[in-house]
Design a protein around this motif. Structure first.
Motif, PDB file in Angstrom:
ATOM      1  N   SER A  66      14.188   5.872 -14.419  1.00 23.90           N
ATOM      2  CA  SER A  66      15.040   5.213 -14.988  1.00 23.90           C
ATOM      3  C   SER A  66      16.163   4.914 -13.920  1.00 23.90           C
ATOM      4  CB  SER A  66      15.397   4.237 -16.309  1.00 23.90           C
ATOM      5  OG  SER A  66      15.891   5.396 -16.652  1.00 23.90           O
ATOM      6  N   CYS A  67      16.065   6.435 -13.074  1.00 21.20           N
ATOM      7  CA  CYS A  67      17.565   6.609 -12.297  1.00 21.20           C
ATOM      8  C   CYS A  67      16.962   6.837 -10.873  1.00 21.20           C
ATOM      9  CB  CYS A  67      18.026   8.168 -13.093  1.00 21.20           C
ATOM     10  SG  CYS A  67      18.680   8.375 -14.220  1.00 21.20           S
ATOM     11  N   SER A  68      17.407   6.427  -9.824  1.00 25.91           N
ATOM     12  CA  SER A  68      17.355   6.613  -8.567  1.00 25.91           C
ATOM     13  C   SER A  68      17.110   7.828  -8.357  1.00 25.91           C
ATOM     14  CB  SER A  68      18.670   5.785  -7.319  1.00 25.91           C
ATOM     15  OG  SER A  68      19.824   6.832  -7.383  1.00 25.91           O
ATOM     16  N   ILE A  69      15.910   8.065  -7.594  1.00 25.96           N
ATOM     17  CA  ILE A  69      15.698   9.343  -6.874  1.00 25.96           C
ATOM     18  C   ILE A  69      16.372   9.658  -5.495  1.00 25.96           C
ATOM     19  CG2 ILE A  69      14.193  10.754  -6.448  1.00 25.96           C
ATOM     20  CD1 ILE A  69      12.088   8.722  -7.801  1.00 25.96           C
ATOM     21  N   ASP A 125       0.793  -1.069  -0.045  1.00 24.92           N
ATOM     22  CA  ASP A 125       0.382  -0.018   0.135  1.00 24.92           C
ATOM     23  C   ASP A 125       0.795   1.598   0.049  1.00 24.92           C
ATOM     24  OD1 ASP A 125      -2.237   1.406   0.012  1.00 24.92           O
ATOM     25  OD2 ASP A 125      -2.579   1.077   2.649  1.00 24.92           O
ATOM     26  N   ILE A 126       1.618   1.205   0.875  1.00 25.87           N
ATOM     27  CA  ILE A 126       3.099   2.153   1.232  1.00 25.87           C
ATOM     28  C   ILE A 126       3.424   3.076  -0.353  1.00 25.87           C
ATOM     29  CG2 ILE A 126       5.069   3.767   2.068  1.00 25.87           C
ATOM     30  CD1 ILE A 126       3.575   1.624   4.625  1.00 25.87           C
ATOM     31  N   ILE A 127       4.096   1.682  -1.328  1.00 24.29           N
ATOM     32  CA  ILE A 127       4.798   1.598  -2.213  1.00 24.29           C
ATOM     33  C   ILE A 127       4.094   1.748  -3.369  1.00 24.29           C
ATOM     34  CG2 ILE A 127       5.443   0.284  -4.227  1.00 24.29           C
ATOM     35  CD1 ILE A 127       7.584   0.439  -2.100  1.00 24.29           C
ATOM     36  N   GLY A 128       2.379   2.002  -3.093  1.00 20.94           N
ATOM     37  CA  GLY A 128       1.871   1.943  -4.158  1.00 20.94           C
ATOM     38  C   GLY A 128       1.938   2.968  -4.240  1.00 20.94           C
ATOM     39  N   ARG A 129       0.800   4.180  -3.324  1.00 15.99           N
ATOM     40  CA  ARG A 129       0.987   5.586  -2.833  1.00 15.99           C
ATOM     41  C   ARG A 129       1.998   6.784  -3.285  1.00 15.99           C
ATOM     42  NH1 ARG A 129      -3.777   6.328   1.025  1.00 15.99           N
ATOM     43  NH2 ARG A 129      -4.399   4.520   1.883  1.00 15.99           N
ATOM     44  N   LEU A 130       3.354   6.270  -2.756  1.00 17.12           N
ATOM     45  CA  LEU A 130       4.361   7.483  -3.412  1.00 17.12           C
ATOM     46  C   LEU A 130       4.322   7.130  -4.654  1.00 17.12           C
ATOM     47  CD1 LEU A 130       6.943   5.523  -0.323  1.00 17.12           C
ATOM     48  CD2 LEU A 130       6.433   8.021  -0.634  1.00 17.12           C
ATOM     49  N   GLU A 131       4.273   6.233  -4.937  1.00 11.99           N
ATOM     50  CA  GLU A 131       4.198   5.830  -7.004  1.00 11.99           C
ATOM     51  C   GLU A 131       3.421   7.056  -6.975  1.00 11.99           C
ATOM     52  OE1 GLU A 131       5.326   1.179  -8.767  1.00 11.99           O
ATOM     53  OE2 GLU A 131       3.584   2.070  -7.734  1.00 11.99           O
ATOM     54  N   GLY A 168       7.655  -3.676   9.919  1.00 10.17           N
ATOM     55  CA  GLY A 168       7.242  -3.313   8.250  1.00 10.17           C
ATOM     56  C   GLY A 168       8.525  -2.251   7.793  1.00 10.17           C
ATOM     57  N   LEU A 169       9.498  -1.747   8.834  1.00  8.94           N
ATOM     58  CA  LEU A 169      10.346  -0.504   8.604  1.00  8.94           C
ATOM     59  C   LEU A 169      11.630  -1.284   7.582  1.00  8.94           C
ATOM     60  CD1 LEU A 169      11.521   2.377   8.678  1.00  8.94           C
ATOM     61  CD2 LEU A 169      12.882   1.975  10.429  1.00  8.94           C
ATOM     62  N   GLU A 170      12.041  -2.120   7.941  1.00 15.79           N
ATOM     63  CA  GLU A 170      12.866  -2.957   7.196  1.00 15.79           C
ATOM     64  C   GLU A 170      12.504  -3.613   5.737  1.00 15.79           C
ATOM     65  OE1 GLU A 170      16.072  -3.447   7.354  1.00 15.79           O
ATOM     66  OE2 GLU A 170      16.146  -1.766   9.132  1.00 15.79           O
ATOM     67  N   PRO A 171      11.322  -4.393   5.500  1.00 12.21           N
ATOM     68  CA  PRO A 171      10.807  -4.445   4.048  1.00 12.21           C
ATOM     69  C   PRO A 171      10.537  -2.899   3.296  1.00 12.21           C
ATOM     70  CG  PRO A 171       9.933  -5.328   6.302  1.00 12.21           C
ATOM     71  CD  PRO A 171      10.493  -4.850   6.984  1.00 12.21           C
ATOM     72  N   LEU A 172       9.953  -2.033   3.900  1.00 13.43           N
ATOM     73  CA  LEU A 172       9.835  -1.375   3.562  1.00 13.43           C
ATOM     74  C   LEU A 172      11.219  -0.901   3.344  1.00 13.43           C
ATOM     75  CD1 LEU A 172       7.074   0.959   5.024  1.00 13.43           C
ATOM     76  CD2 LEU A 172       7.026   0.287   2.903  1.00 13.43           C
ATOM     77  N   LEU A 173      12.849  -0.315   3.699  1.00 12.33           N
ATOM     78  CA  LEU A 173      13.749   0.250   3.038  1.00 12.33           C
ATOM     79  C   LEU A 173      14.325  -0.761   1.608  1.00 12.33           C
ATOM     80  CD1 LEU A 173      15.395   0.904   6.969  1.00 12.33           C
ATOM     81  CD2 LEU A 173      14.831   2.338   5.089  1.00 12.33           C
ATOM     82  N   GLU A 174      13.817  -1.779   2.433  1.00 12.89           N
ATOM     83  CA  GLU A 174      14.271  -3.077   1.187  1.00 12.89           C
ATOM     84  C   GLU A 174      13.317  -2.446  -0.552  1.00 12.89           C
ATOM     85  OE1 GLU A 174      17.010  -5.543   0.552  1.00 12.89           O
ATOM     86  OE2 GLU A 174      17.562  -5.303   3.179  1.00 12.89           O
ATOM     87  N   GLN A 175      11.954  -2.859  -0.217  1.00 17.17           N
ATOM     88  CA  GLN A 175      11.562  -2.065  -0.738  1.00 17.17           C
ATOM     89  C   GLN A 175      12.208  -1.547  -1.719  1.00 17.17           C
ATOM     90  OE1 GLN A 175       9.491  -4.772  -2.841  1.00 17.17           O
ATOM     91  NE2 GLN A 175       9.738  -6.326  -1.630  1.00 17.17           N
ATOM     92  N   THR A 176      11.489   0.256  -1.151  1.00 13.91           N
ATOM     93  CA  THR A 176      11.567   1.767  -2.011  1.00 13.91           C
ATOM     94  C   THR A 176      13.467   1.655  -2.702  1.00 13.91           C
ATOM     95  OG1 THR A 176      12.291   2.049   0.638  1.00 13.91           O
ATOM     96  CG2 THR A 176       9.430   2.754  -0.499  1.00 13.91           C
ATOM     97  N   HIS A 177      14.360   0.720  -1.603  1.00 16.94           N
ATOM     98  CA  HIS A 177      15.607   0.384  -2.472  1.00 16.94           C
ATOM     99  C   HIS A 177      15.920  -0.340  -3.064  1.00 16.94           C
ATOM    100  CE1 HIS A 177      18.235   3.467   0.089  1.00 16.94           C
ATOM    101  NE2 HIS A 177      17.270   3.195   0.560  1.00 16.94           N
ATOM    102  N   SER A 178      14.703  -1.027  -3.718  1.00 17.17           N
ATOM    103  CA  SER A 178      14.733  -1.745  -5.045  1.00 17.17           C
ATOM    104  C   SER A 178      14.019  -1.169  -5.735  1.00 17.17           C
ATOM    105  CB  SER A 178      14.395  -2.799  -4.661  1.00 17.17           C
ATOM    106  OG  SER A 178      12.694  -3.000  -4.771  1.00 17.17           O
ATOM    107  N   LYS A 179      13.823  -0.317  -5.687  1.00 20.20           N
ATOM    108  CA  LYS A 179      12.600   0.375  -6.426  1.00 20.20           C
ATOM    109  C   LYS A 179      13.880   1.776  -7.473  1.00 20.20           C
ATOM    110  CE  LYS A 179       8.204   1.192  -6.788  1.00 20.20           C
ATOM    111  NZ  LYS A 179       8.164   0.518  -7.960  1.00 20.20           N
ATOM    112  N   GLY A 180      15.113   1.883  -6.181  1.00 22.44           N
ATOM    113  CA  GLY A 180      15.578   3.430  -6.365  1.00 22.44           C
ATOM    114  C   GLY A 180      15.509   4.133  -5.835  1.00 22.44           C
TER     115      GLY A 180
END
Length: 393
Positions: free
Chosen positions: A22-25, A9-15, A333-345
């Motif tokens: 294509s670059c990191s933010i 849900d957080i990833i979807g809202r950040l999007e 959920g903090l560590e999974p969030l850090l993993e997921q957001t970094h995987s998206k750049g």
């Protein structure tokens, strides 16, 4: 909501806020779109690249005018600025200085540079800075006024100062902390490194204390490529600060005479040139950052299991870094969030490791800091560059 569902849900809202790229933010990057090239070139062309020259004094005058401080003294970085604040406030070896347990390590390091001891205070859920109510109750128990100063009943050491950190740019109730300092005869110093452009009850942060420190590191709202500044309304302190930053050298046409131990802390002119150009754009950079914060606040409104951190009551923040605060039951959920957001750049970050969990400050005196510990496990800072705000104008 299950942890994996919350992360999705957080990833979807950040999007909905962050641009497709294509670059990191980055978490925060400077916006260099004004007179930076022209002013730095002028500094190079004239040869005034070191600590003398017109840009240093111009930068100081403009900083004082913007913040409403009586005086600004430009130095090499924010940590040096805070070290000077504490020294000018009379902090001596063996003193205790109250600092938040949840802050960047430089706050405590500056205390250590004075030979003093950090005394750790708890944080407020409302401001992320020192909780003035909990601190007052704690001081009622541990502090005693004796010999015209405040002393720690347990250690016997003098408690000389309190450093309020305006965390992520949000004012830490400076009026209440100022009153507490008066009651307990503590010098009130502000670590305003993150809060240039933030106000409490219409007054700029960094002007509530006797002295305050600013930072112009590359990740701050404006940058000088580094650098910092001391703010004060006291002319004698400003004069002494400028003297100490130039190795305490006495004015003379050729002789090298120094009247005390000083520091080589003066800001170089080439940094001041860059800072001057940035300061000219501060109002617009601040506007864009508040636009970005509003966009984040909108998409996270009503999100189950977390809140977007909004400026505290009576405050107008620069929103230096935007933050999501997970509910206590969702801290896993903090560590999974850090993993997921970094995987998206997306270069997200947690807040800092609390000071008492760092080996060099593990033995420092402290009050109950359970709120600070909890916040450190639950806060995610998200991309906050001013240029991202331009996407939402």
């Amino acid at each position: 909501m299950k942890p994996e569902q919350l992360v999705d849900d957080i990833i979807g809202r950040l999007e909905q806020v962050l641009p497709a790229s294509s670059c990191s933010i980055p978490l925060h990057e400077p916006s260099l779109k004004g007179n930076e090239w022209a002013y730095v070139k002028q500094s190079l062309d004239t040869g005034w690249v070191s600590s003398a020259g017109g840009f240093v004094e111009q930068f100081e005058a403009q900083l004082a005018a913007y913040t409403g401080a009586g005086y600004a003294v430009a130095v090499v970085n924010g940590t040096a600025a805070l070290h000077l604040c504490l020294r000018l406030a009379g902090v001596e070896p063996g003193d205790e200085v109250i600092v938040p347990a949840l802050t960047f390590v430089a706050t405590a390091n500056a205390v250590s540079y004075c030979g003093a001891v950090p005394h750790l205070a708890d944080s407020s859920e409302l401001t992320l800075g020192i909780d003035p109510f909990k601190l007052e109750a704690y001081l009622d128990e541990v502090a005693v006024l004796r010999d015209n100063c405040c002393r720690n009943r347990v250690t016997g050491r003098r408690m000389k100062a309190l450093v309020a950190v305006h965390t992520l740019g949000h004012p830490a109730e400076p009026e209440r902390l100022q009153q507490l300092c008066r009651r307990y005869r503590l010098e009130f110093v502000e670590d305003a490194a993150e809060s240039l452009g933030s106000y409490y009850k219409g007054q700029h942060t960094g002007t509530w204390g006797t002295l305050s420190a600013l930072s112009f590191n590359g990740n701050k709202i404006i940058t000088a490529g580094g650098g910092g500044a001391v703010l004060t309304n006291d002319e004698s302190l400003a004069r002494e600060c400028k003297h100490l930053t130039t190795t305490a050298k006495l004015a003379h046409r050729w002789a090298f005479q120094h009247d005390r131990i000083g520091h080589n802390y003066r800001m170089p002119g080439i940094n001041a040139a860059l800072g001057t150009a940035q300061l000219e754009q501060l109002a617009e950079l601040r506007r864009r950052k508040r636009v970005l914060a509003a966009a984040y606040a909108s998409v996270f409104a009503g999100c189950e299991g977390l809140r977007f951190f909004l400026e505290p009551p009576d405050a107008e923040s620069n929103y230096w870094l935007n933050a999501l605060v997970l509910a206590e039951e969702n801290e896993a959920g903090l560590e999974p969030l850090l993993e997921q957001t970094h995987s998206k750049g997306w270069n997200t970050r947690p807040l800092w490791t609390p000071l008492h969990l760092q080996p060099m400050y593990a033995g420092c005196p402290r009050m109950d800091v359970s709120t600070a510990e909890s916040l450190a496990r639950r806060i995610l800072t998200i991309p906050s560059s001013a240029d991202l705000g331009g996407e939402h104008d």
